[in-house]
Design an enzyme around this catalytic site. Structure first.
Site, PDB file in Angstrom:
ATOM      1  CG  ASP B   8      -1.661   1.265   1.504  1.00  0.00           C
ATOM      2  OD1 ASP B   8      -1.594   2.057   0.521  1.00  0.00           O
ATOM      3  OD2 ASP B   8      -2.488   1.441   2.416  1.00  0.00           O
ATOM      4  CE  LYS B  72      -1.674   7.313  -3.210  1.00  0.00           C
ATOM      5  NZ  LYS B  72      -2.001   6.263  -2.362  1.00  0.00           N
ATOM      6  CD  GLU B 171      -4.798   3.318  -2.323  1.00  0.00           C
ATOM      7  OE1 GLU B 171      -5.627   4.381  -1.892  1.00  0.00           O
ATOM      8  OE2 GLU B 171      -3.810   3.980  -2.790  1.00  0.00           O
ATOM      9  CG  ASP B 193      -9.467   4.620   0.857  1.00  0.00           C
ATOM     10  OD1 ASP B 193      -9.120   4.801   1.679  1.00  0.00           O
ATOM     11  OD2 ASP B 193      -8.710   3.865   0.038  1.00  0.00           O
TER      12      ASP B 193
END
Lengths: 245, 613
Positions: B8, B72, B171, B193
């Site tokens: 992850d 990211k 994810e 999420d």
């Protein structure tokens, strides 16, 4: 200097009577050279097979070219085929088999997406049988709707004007909302008509009817579909204008 | 071939997990700081060495110009895309790089995939330490709403880190997999999420079939720039304004002080998930101290707009799946930001049911990735993920209008074929512009790639080039073209608009291998020293034991000399020498160990406690 490309949509035209089996009957398995019979996998060695050109979505699912669809069985079939064809199964195989899995599983998903929705299913059927050209719906108002469309466009113009001038729009919004409701109702009528034609087509297929009456049903379906698309655009237009007002 | 893992790669933290073959359950691997969470922070030291994770986090305050977090947010994006980000995050972007992002860390410039590769390599080393084996293949998770370029950048990062990326998994889908496995549940599930930098919502159907379980994603939506970071920024904004008003100090948004303040505010944010009230305390040097009590109600009001932003994608995802909230049977929460009570309440109220949060929201994505990695690796399929593409794929047509060819929420792999022809006589090439997004005009969508199809010159409209666009199981676009007149296959280079070329990736991979060798020998040195320290202490302790008096003088001398030799070796940097001296000491103490073992055994047989001997 290269010019910007013109793109048009590709449709494999074929006659109403030609079937998947006829087109692919002669194919040989790439691996064991046995007769592959046009299935997803070779009946002899079990290897995944390349997708022949011009495969149709109905045949991919092993379905007749009907408008009616048993949704539960369709979903189940989709899951079964996914289980077999998905690239997950081919992570450890050679590159060629991986590419075949990608080809077949994407075709499966394209077919699933197209056939799952009743409207796109009818559109695909008509395109596939060469009755309809994708993206070329006639944008002319159906004659019986001319008067109402004219009124609607007038109301829309008035609303836009009032908005531009900052005037009161409540009255016009009410009129437009009523018009939207009216056209929405027409949409329901058209859908009912289309469903009726769908049943007619399916029955003609079951009865192994001649090409001529079958083509007549398809032509009528195409007309209704054009009408539907026209009304749908009207409703969208009104909804958009109301949302912005 | 080495081991396979699930990773992850998060905005704030990254995790690595594997499938424990004994328990048949996925497990996260802990790092050297005894936590499975590796802060996604990278720092360049003065000697050019790059460090990752907890030690890099500590340098965030001491060396902010050499340290980067939340990289990211930059993945797969161009300089023009990230202007808003630059106001809030202290990224040092090279002004000479055109639209390609290169971040300055100390003396060197790095692309976002290179920085992410450092994080991946760190995690890889955690796993290699754990398994004592190489790790060379991985499933890496990405936000479901990542576009093609962001996915490509993530895959590039994997390659640069020396990992064969078996699959990119969304994810929320990975979370659903871990959740479904854990609960043995079926039905309609929504996964909410809310992570450090991204927000995703996915609606899935969990179906049991004759072959096994199918996790079919029906729709997904989200915002790749919405997360816990935004909550931190809202708090930071408030504090900076108040500090300016009270003390007349304007804190530089890129300075050290702001990093310190951010750290304090993150602590406050965490505390407000458990407490009703807490105090912000921030020293301002000679000017005094910013002290501010903040209650949960005020905090909730402050972040309300951010939480509201998550609900628009939620509604759109439900509409696309043709569901109303009551159709959803289970709601699963993922991501650290879902620990905030008001987030849980908002989601629970909307779906009219309490959301599930029994799985650790930080770990669940990595665990799901490990499950998928195991399925791909072992070839034993017990479940199947059917995911979708989050954004519509389109091509630019006349007048800058986008023709959608693969609609959003199509199950992947998905494809579309289009025919292209020439518009004027003697045209030798056709331009194709591929885009991703829901807007009608090309300028409002994300440009993925532009390429040219070569055609033989002829009258307008004669050429027939069939182009097949295919979105693979990773959500990444592939293009193949065929000239129908010559039946020739054309290779189409799909170069992501702001991405890395294959050559660049190769170069980075080579560089990383050099680094890796250096890193490995350094790690081996540290490990050897640690082991030496352990055995030294154990030996010295044992020599103090009364039973050690039974050793002969020769034996005692040999042990003392071995200890001295090991101590000398430990000062040096040759890990092989240290290992050699460890072996020497082990040999010298063999008899001593046997003696102790025997007497321990005897006392055990006599039923005495060890301490009583």
């Amino acid at each position: 200097m290269p010019q910007a490309g013109q793109h048009e949509h590709s449709i494999e035209r074929m006659s109403v009577t030609q079937t998947q089996a006829e087109r692919t009957a002669a194919s040989q398995c790439w691996s064991c050279k046995a007769l592959a019979r046009g299935g997803h996998f070779c009946v002899s060695c079990g290897k995944i097979q390349p997708l022949p050109r011009g495969t149709d979505y109905f045949a991919f699912f092993g379905l007749p070219q009907k408008v009616g669809l048993d949704e539960g069985a369709f979903e189940e079939r989709f899951h079964k085929l996914s289980w077999k064809l998905h690239p997950d199964n081919f992570v450890r195989t050679g590159e060629y088999e991986r590419s075949l899995s990608l080809e077949r599983s994407s075709e499966l998903n394209d077919a699933y997406r197209t056939l799952r929705d009743p409207l796109s299913r009818v559109e695909y059927l008509l395109e596939h049988l060469g009755i309809r050209k994708e993206g070329t719906t006639k944008q002319q108002a159906p004659p019986e709707l001319l008067e109402e469309v004219f009124e609607l466009n007038e109301s829309l113009d008035e609303l836009r004007e009032a908005k531009a001038e900052g005037g009161d729009t409540a009255n016009m919004r009410e009129r437009l909302a009523a018009a939207e409701k009216n056209f929405q109702q027409k949409l329901d009528e058209v859908d009912a008509e289309l469903a009726g034609l769908g049943r007619e087509w399916d029955a003609a297929l079951d009865a192994k009817a001649d090409d001529a009456p079958k083509k007549a049903v398809l032509a009528r379906m195409n007309e209704v579909l054009n009408r539907r698309s026209y009304i749908r655009n009207l409703v969208f237009g009104v909804q958009k204008e109301l949302a912005e007002a | 071939m080495g081991r396979v893992v699930g990773i992850d790669l998060g905005t704030t933290f990254s995790l690595i997990a594997y499938m424990d073959q004994r328990t048949n359950e996925p497990k996260c691997i802990r790092g050297p700081y005894d936590s499975p969470l590796c802060p996604s922070i990278v720092s360049a030291k003065l000697d050019g060495k790059v460090i990752v994770g907890e030690p890099a986090r500590r340098r965030l305050l001491t060396h902010p110009a050499r340290t980067i977090y939340s990289v990211k947010r930059l993945m797969g994006r161009g300089v023009a895309d990230v202007q808003d980000e630059l106001k809030l995050f202290p990224f040092r972007i090279d002004p000479d790089g055109g639209n390609v992002i290169r971040v300055r860390l100390g003396e060197k410039l790095f692309t976002p995939p290179e920085i992410s590769a450092y994080i991946l390599r760190e995690l890889k080393s955690w796993a290699e330490n754990h398994f004592k084996e190489t790790v060379d293949r991985a499933v890496i998770t990405v936000p479901a709403y990542f576009n093609d370029a962001q996915r490509q950048a993530t895959k590039d990062a994997g390659r640069i880190a020396g990992l064969d990326v078996l699959r990119l998994v969304n994810e929320p889908t990975a979370a659903a997999l871990a959740y479904g496995l854990h609960k043995q549940k079926r039905g309609r599930v929504a996964v909410y999420d809310f992570g450090g930098g991204t927000f995703d919502i996915s609606v899935l159907k969990l179906v049991a079939t004759g072959e096994g379980d199918i996790y079919q994603v029906l729709s997904t939506n989200g915002d790749t720039h919405l997360g816990g970071d935004d909550i931190d920024n809202a708090l930071l904004d408030l504090a900076r304004k108040e500090i300016h008003a009270q003390f007349g100090i304007k804190l530089d948004p890129r300075g050290e002080a702001v990093q310190e303040l951010r750290k304090e505010l993150i602590r406050v944010k965490h505390e407000l998930s458990a407490e009703n009230e807490t105090v912000v305390q921030f020293p301002l040097g000679p000017k005094g101290m910013y002290v501010r009590t903040i209650g949960r109600t005020e905090f909730e009001a402050l972040i309300q707009p951010i939480i509201a932003r998550t609900m628009t994608p939620v509604k759109m995802a439900l509409a696309d799946a043709k569901f109303v909230p009551a159709d959803i049977e289970e709601v699963v929460l993922v991501g650290g930001s879902t620990r905030i009570p008001v987030v849980r309440k908002t989601v629970g109220d909307y779906f009219h049911r309490p959301p599930h949060c029994e799985l650790d929201p930080d770990q669940v994505v990595a665990l799901g990735a490990a499950v998928q990695a195991d399925i791909l690796e072992s070839g034993v399929k017990t479940m199947l993920l059917l995911d979708v593409t989050p954004l519509s794929l389109g091509i630019e047509t006349m007048g800058g209008v986008v023709a959608k060819i693969i609609p959003r929420n199509s199950t992947i792999p998905a494809s579309a074929q289009e025919m292209f022809t020439t518009g004027v006589e003697k045209q030798t090439a056709i331009d194709v512009h591929v885009l991703q997004g829901e807007r009608e005009l090309a300028k409002d969508c994300r440009s993925l790639s532009r390429f040219q199809l070569k055609v033989a010159p002829g009258p307008a409209g004669l050429a027939r080039v069939e182009v097949k666009f295919l979105i693979d199981a990773n959500g990444i676009l592939q293009v193949a073209a065929r000239d129908l007149r010559t039946n020739e296959q054309q290779t189409v280079e799909v170069q992501p608009s702001y991405g890395l070329s294959d050559g660049e990736i190769e170069r980075m991979l080579e560089e990383s291998l050099e680094f890796a060798e250096r890193d490995i020998s350094e790690r081996q040195l540290i490990e050897a020293r640690n082991e030496a320290e352990t055995i030294l202490q154990a030996t010295i302790k044992t020599l103090g034991d009364p039973r050690a008096r039974e050793l002969s003088a020769e034996e005692s001398t040999e042990i003392q000399e071995s200890i001295a030799r090991l101590r000398v070796a430990m000062v040096g940097t040759d890990y092989k020498l240290i290992r050699d001296k460890i072996d020497g000491l082990n040999e010298a103490t063999m008899h001593l160990a046997e003696m102790l073992m025997n007497s321990t055994l005897q006392s055990a047989l006599q039923g005495k406690r060890l301490e009583d001997v």
